[in-house]
Design a protein around this motif. Structure first.
Motif: not given
Length: 162
Positions: A133-153
């Protein structure tokens, strides 16, 4: 005298090695939620994982490479939330040292209430890991379900770090 000095050096090395052991904070869901809100001035990357999860272990080197790239940026923070059992805390500590994890690791000791806190993090999360999960200013901005590649991260971080 030379042998005594060698023994003393070995003993001091052993003591300093033990003093450097990693400590892992143990938290309940509410503590993690509060921590996310406290880091509201940053892009916060929160990865849920476990030492027994093969895809989690596979993606961690990418996470560490990216964490090392961005860790000097005051607007960035990565937290790894381990879902290992509390009785396995020592294994988590050894894993951190063996894998040279550079991001902060928290042990979430709240397995019995998973059905309560999982949807509070993300309604689409079915409970499988890894999840990021990615949060900015205390709010969730992105959700990634499953393995994440280096490039996507790296891409996701770069998009939201601006």
């Amino acid at each position: 005298m030379k042998n005594l000095l060698s023994i003393l050096v070995f003993f001091l090395s052993f003591i300093s090695f033990n003093a450097q052991q990693t400590e892992v904070l143990t938290m309940k869901y509410e503590d993690v939620e509060e921590r996310i809100q406290k880091e509201n001035d940053k892009l916060l990357v929160v990865n849920f994982w476990a030492t027994t999860c093969a895809p989690c272990v596979k993606e961690l080197p990418h996470f560490m490479e990216i964490n090392n790239k961005f860790k000097e940026n005051p607007n960035f923070k990565m937290i790894l939330v381990s879902l290992d059992r509390l009785v396995d805390k020592d294994r988590v500590v050894r894993f951190i040292k063996n894998k040279n994890l550079t991001a902060e690791v928290i042990l979430l000791d709240d397995i019995k209430r998973m059905n309560t806190w999982i949807p509070r993090f993300e309604k689409e999360w079915d409970g499988n890991i890894p999840v990021t999960l990615f949060y900015k200013d205390g709010k969730k901005v992105h959700f990634n379900d499953g393995e994440m590649s280096k490039e996507d991260l790296e891409k996701t971080i770069s998009e939201h770090l601006k």
